[in-house]
Design a protein around this motif. Structure first.
Motif, PDB file in Angstrom:
ATOM      1  N   THR A  49     -11.350 -98.729  16.679  1.00  0.00           N
ATOM      2  CA  THR A  49     -12.427 -98.732  15.689  1.00  0.00           C
ATOM      3  C   THR A  49     -13.794 -98.765  16.367  1.00  0.00           C
ATOM      4  O   THR A  49     -14.792 -98.376  15.777  1.00  0.00           O
ATOM      5  CB  THR A  49     -12.320 -99.946  14.751  1.00  0.00           C
ATOM      6  N   MET A  50     -13.836 -99.258  17.619  1.00  0.00           N
ATOM      7  CA  MET A  50     -15.094 -99.353  18.342  1.00  0.00           C
ATOM      8  C   MET A  50     -14.806 -99.647  19.803  1.00  0.00           C
ATOM      9  O   MET A  50     -13.845-100.337  20.141  1.00  0.00           O
ATOM     10  CB  MET A  50     -15.941-100.492  17.749  1.00  0.00           C
ATOM     11  N   GLY A  51     -15.651 -99.102  20.678  1.00  0.00           N
ATOM     12  CA  GLY A  51     -15.574 -99.413  22.095  1.00  0.00           C
ATOM     13  C   GLY A  51     -16.924 -99.898  22.590  1.00  0.00           C
ATOM     14  O   GLY A  51     -17.966 -99.443  22.115  1.00  0.00           O
ATOM     15  N   ILE A  52     -16.915-100.855  23.514  1.00  0.00           N
ATOM     16  CA  ILE A  52     -18.166-101.370  24.061  1.00  0.00           C
ATOM     17  C   ILE A  52     -18.095-101.407  25.584  1.00  0.00           C
ATOM     18  O   ILE A  52     -17.018-101.467  26.178  1.00  0.00           O
ATOM     19  CB  ILE A  52     -18.503-102.783  23.525  1.00  0.00           C
ATOM     20  N   ASN A  53     -19.267-101.383  26.191  1.00  0.00           N
ATOM     21  CA  ASN A  53     -19.396-101.599  27.621  1.00  0.00           C
ATOM     22  C   ASN A  53     -19.176-103.085  27.854  1.00  0.00           C
ATOM     23  O   ASN A  53     -19.896-103.917  27.282  1.00  0.00           O
ATOM     24  CB  ASN A  53     -20.792-101.158  28.061  1.00  0.00           C
ATOM     25  N   TYR A  54     -18.199-103.437  28.666  1.00  0.00           N
ATOM     26  CA  TYR A  54     -17.865-104.838  28.873  1.00  0.00           C
ATOM     27  C   TYR A  54     -18.326-105.338  30.238  1.00  0.00           C
ATOM     28  O   TYR A  54     -18.178-106.498  30.558  1.00  0.00           O
ATOM     29  CB  TYR A  54     -16.352-105.025  28.679  1.00  0.00           C
ATOM     30  N   GLY A  55     -18.864-104.437  31.059  1.00  0.00           N
ATOM     31  CA  GLY A  55     -19.411-104.854  32.347  1.00  0.00           C
ATOM     32  C   GLY A  55     -18.778-104.134  33.521  1.00  0.00           C
ATOM     33  O   GLY A  55     -18.010-103.179  33.365  1.00  0.00           O
ATOM     34  N   PHE A  56     -19.104-104.616  34.700  1.00  0.00           N
ATOM     35  CA  PHE A  56     -18.627-104.016  35.949  1.00  0.00           C
ATOM     36  C   PHE A  56     -18.072-105.105  36.850  1.00  0.00           C
ATOM     37  O   PHE A  56     -18.640-106.197  36.937  1.00  0.00           O
ATOM     38  CB  PHE A  56     -19.775-103.310  36.683  1.00  0.00           C
ATOM     39  N   ASP A  57     -16.973-104.798  37.520  1.00  0.00           N
ATOM     40  CA  ASP A  57     -16.442-105.713  38.523  1.00  0.00           C
ATOM     41  C   ASP A  57     -17.033-105.397  39.889  1.00  0.00           C
ATOM     42  O   ASP A  57     -17.121-106.265  40.742  1.00  0.00           O
ATOM     43  CB  ASP A  57     -14.915-105.630  38.591  1.00  0.00           C
ATOM     44  N   ARG A  58     -17.415-104.129  40.091  1.00  0.00           N
ATOM     45  CA  ARG A  58     -17.943-103.722  41.394  1.00  0.00           C
ATOM     46  C   ARG A  58     -18.749-102.442  41.198  1.00  0.00           C
ATOM     47  O   ARG A  58     -18.323-101.529  40.490  1.00  0.00           O
ATOM     48  CB  ARG A  58     -16.785-103.467  42.357  1.00  0.00           C
ATOM     49  N   ILE A  59     -19.909-102.398  41.847  1.00  0.00           N
ATOM     50  CA  ILE A  59     -20.736-101.191  41.849  1.00  0.00           C
ATOM     51  C   ILE A  59     -21.255-101.008  43.264  1.00  0.00           C
ATOM     52  O   ILE A  59     -21.763-101.962  43.868  1.00  0.00           O
ATOM     53  CB  ILE A  59     -21.949-101.306  40.902  1.00  0.00           C
ATOM     54  N   ARG A  60     -21.160 -99.796  43.777  1.00  0.00           N
ATOM     55  CA  ARG A  60     -21.728 -99.472  45.081  1.00  0.00           C
ATOM     56  C   ARG A  60     -22.502 -98.174  44.968  1.00  0.00           C
ATOM     57  O   ARG A  60     -21.963 -97.164  44.490  1.00  0.00           O
ATOM     58  CB  ARG A  60     -20.632 -99.325  46.152  1.00  0.00           C
ATOM     59  N   PHE A  61     -23.777 -98.213  45.390  1.00  0.00           N
ATOM     60  CA  PHE A  61     -24.616 -97.020  45.447  1.00  0.00           C
ATOM     61  C   PHE A  61     -24.467 -96.448  46.854  1.00  0.00           C
ATOM     62  O   PHE A  61     -24.933 -97.052  47.822  1.00  0.00           O
ATOM     63  CB  PHE A  61     -26.079 -97.374  45.140  1.00  0.00           C
ATOM     64  N   LEU A  62     -23.799 -95.307  46.970  1.00  0.00           N
ATOM     65  CA  LEU A  62     -23.391 -94.795  48.275  1.00  0.00           C
ATOM     66  C   LEU A  62     -24.310 -93.722  48.850  1.00  0.00           C
ATOM     67  O   LEU A  62     -24.432 -93.615  50.066  1.00  0.00           O
ATOM     68  CB  LEU A  62     -21.954 -94.264  48.182  1.00  0.00           C
ATOM     69  N   SER A  63     -24.921 -92.927  48.000  1.00  0.00           N
ATOM     70  CA  SER A  63     -25.796 -91.850  48.464  1.00  0.00           C
ATOM     71  C   SER A  63     -26.955 -91.681  47.500  1.00  0.00           C
ATOM     72  O   SER A  63     -26.780 -91.811  46.294  1.00  0.00           O
ATOM     73  CB  SER A  63     -25.037 -90.513  48.538  1.00  0.00           C
ATOM     74  N   PRO A  64     -28.139 -91.345  48.027  1.00  0.00           N
ATOM     75  CA  PRO A  64     -29.275 -91.088  47.138  1.00  0.00           C
ATOM     76  C   PRO A  64     -29.069 -89.791  46.367  1.00  0.00           C
ATOM     77  O   PRO A  64     -28.471 -88.843  46.863  1.00  0.00           O
ATOM     78  CB  PRO A  64     -30.458 -90.972  48.102  1.00  0.00           C
ATOM     79  N   VAL A  65     -29.572 -89.775  45.147  1.00  0.00           N
ATOM     80  CA  VAL A  65     -29.531 -88.570  44.312  1.00  0.00           C
ATOM     81  C   VAL A  65     -30.935 -87.974  44.335  1.00  0.00           C
ATOM     82  O   VAL A  65     -31.861 -88.517  43.738  1.00  0.00           O
ATOM     83  CB  VAL A  65     -29.082 -88.887  42.871  1.00  0.00           C
ATOM     84  N   ARG A  66     -31.072 -86.879  45.052  1.00  0.00           N
ATOM     85  CA  ARG A  66     -32.383 -86.245  45.206  1.00  0.00           C
ATOM     86  C   ARG A  66     -32.764 -85.474  43.935  1.00  0.00           C
ATOM     87  O   ARG A  66     -31.900 -84.942  43.243  1.00  0.00           O
ATOM     88  CB  ARG A  66     -32.362 -85.306  46.403  1.00  0.00           C
ATOM     89  N   VAL A  67     -34.057 -85.426  43.669  1.00  0.00           N
ATOM     90  CA  VAL A  67     -34.559 -84.677  42.531  1.00  0.00           C
ATOM     91  C   VAL A  67     -34.038 -83.236  42.615  1.00  0.00           C
ATOM     92  O   VAL A  67     -33.943 -82.659  43.695  1.00  0.00           O
ATOM     93  CB  VAL A  67     -36.110 -84.722  42.459  1.00  0.00           C
ATOM     94  N   GLY A  68     -33.633 -82.705  41.480  1.00  0.00           N
ATOM     95  CA  GLY A  68     -33.078 -81.354  41.417  1.00  0.00           C
ATOM     96  C   GLY A  68     -31.573 -81.301  41.590  1.00  0.00           C
ATOM     97  O   GLY A  68     -30.970 -80.248  41.408  1.00  0.00           O
ATOM     98  N   SER A  69     -30.952 -82.445  41.921  1.00  0.00           N
ATOM     99  CA  SER A  69     -29.493 -82.491  42.084  1.00  0.00           C
ATOM    100  C   SER A  69     -28.808 -82.521  40.730  1.00  0.00           C
ATOM    101  O   SER A  69     -29.413 -82.855  39.708  1.00  0.00           O
ATOM    102  CB  SER A  69     -29.074 -83.756  42.850  1.00  0.00           C
ATOM    103  N   ARG A  70     -27.514 -82.200  40.762  1.00  0.00           N
ATOM    104  CA  ARG A  70     -26.683 -82.364  39.572  1.00  0.00           C
ATOM    105  C   ARG A  70     -25.570 -83.351  39.920  1.00  0.00           C
ATOM    106  O   ARG A  70     -25.033 -83.328  41.029  1.00  0.00           O
ATOM    107  CB  ARG A  70     -26.102 -81.030  39.123  1.00  0.00           C
ATOM    108  N   VAL A  71     -25.254 -84.213  38.951  1.00  0.00           N
ATOM    109  CA  VAL A  71     -24.214 -85.215  39.138  1.00  0.00           C
ATOM    110  C   VAL A  71     -23.194 -85.120  38.009  1.00  0.00           C
ATOM    111  O   VAL A  71     -23.503 -84.626  36.920  1.00  0.00           O
ATOM    112  CB  VAL A  71     -24.807 -86.649  39.207  1.00  0.00           C
ATOM    113  N   ARG A  72     -21.995 -85.582  38.288  1.00  0.00           N
ATOM    114  CA  ARG A  72     -20.951 -85.655  37.250  1.00  0.00           C
ATOM    115  C   ARG A  72     -20.078 -86.866  37.513  1.00  0.00           C
ATOM    116  O   ARG A  72     -20.015 -87.378  38.628  1.00  0.00           O
ATOM    117  CB  ARG A  72     -20.116 -84.391  37.192  1.00  0.00           C
ATOM    118  N   GLY A  73     -19.397 -87.308  36.463  1.00  0.00           N
ATOM    119  CA  GLY A  73     -18.533 -88.483  36.569  1.00  0.00           C
ATOM    120  C   GLY A  73     -17.067 -88.117  36.567  1.00  0.00           C
ATOM    121  O   GLY A  73     -16.640 -87.226  35.837  1.00  0.00           O
TER     122      GLY A  73
END
Length: 150
Positions: free
Chosen positions: A73-97
């Motif tokens: 009926t509904m989904g929510i963001n419940y948080g993160f157990d771990r986050i790592r920023f590994l590489s910079p995302v330069r302007v003009g780049s494209r990203v996907r998940g």
């Protein structure tokens, strides 16, 4: 099934307008994000996206790429157990998940927690922008209750 990739989003363009808008909303106007001339003098050679901007796109990427949870009926963001920023995302780049189902845990007869292994890839680069263990909680319809889209 746990450990299996369940989806991959389309590409999202990270242009200067998106970066500037995020800077305005978060009040994070560090020059590396919003000043192309000063940022050009850094090892990045230009502006880069805020790590939190890249992270925030997981919501849109997940909505597009993750499967709908049956009887939810509904989904929510419940948080993160771990986050790592590994590489910079330069302007003009494209990203996907990319999303891998890591775990499903029944909290109650009407609540389910799902742990996703999320990776945000940068088009044309070997190293991802980030990796995260992301929790979502889904509320399930009870008998006679109408479900809605997630």
């Amino acid at each position: 099934m746990s450990g299996q990739e369940v989806g991959c989003s389309s590409w999202f363009l990270i242009d200067q307008a998106r970066i500037d808008s995020f800077a305005d909303v978060t009040q994070d106007h560090q020059f590396i994000h919003v000043d192309p001339l000063r940022a050009a003098e850094t090892p990045f050679g230009g502006t880069i996206a805020h790590g939190f901007l890249t992270l925030s796109l997981l919501s849109a990427m997940g909505l597009e790429a993750q499967p709908q949870i049956e009887n939810s009926t509904m989904g929510i963001n419940y948080g993160f157990d771990r986050i790592r920023f590994l590489s910079p995302v330069r302007v003009g780049s494209r990203v996907r998940g990319r999303f891998v189902l890591a775990n499903v845990r029944e909290v109650s007869t009407s609540d389910v927690d799902i742990l996703w292994k999320a990776t945000v890839e940068i088009e044309g680069e070997a190293r991802p922008a980030l990796k995260a263990d992301w929790l979502n909680r889904f509320y399930l319809a009870k008998d006679g209750e109408t479900k809605t889209a997630c």
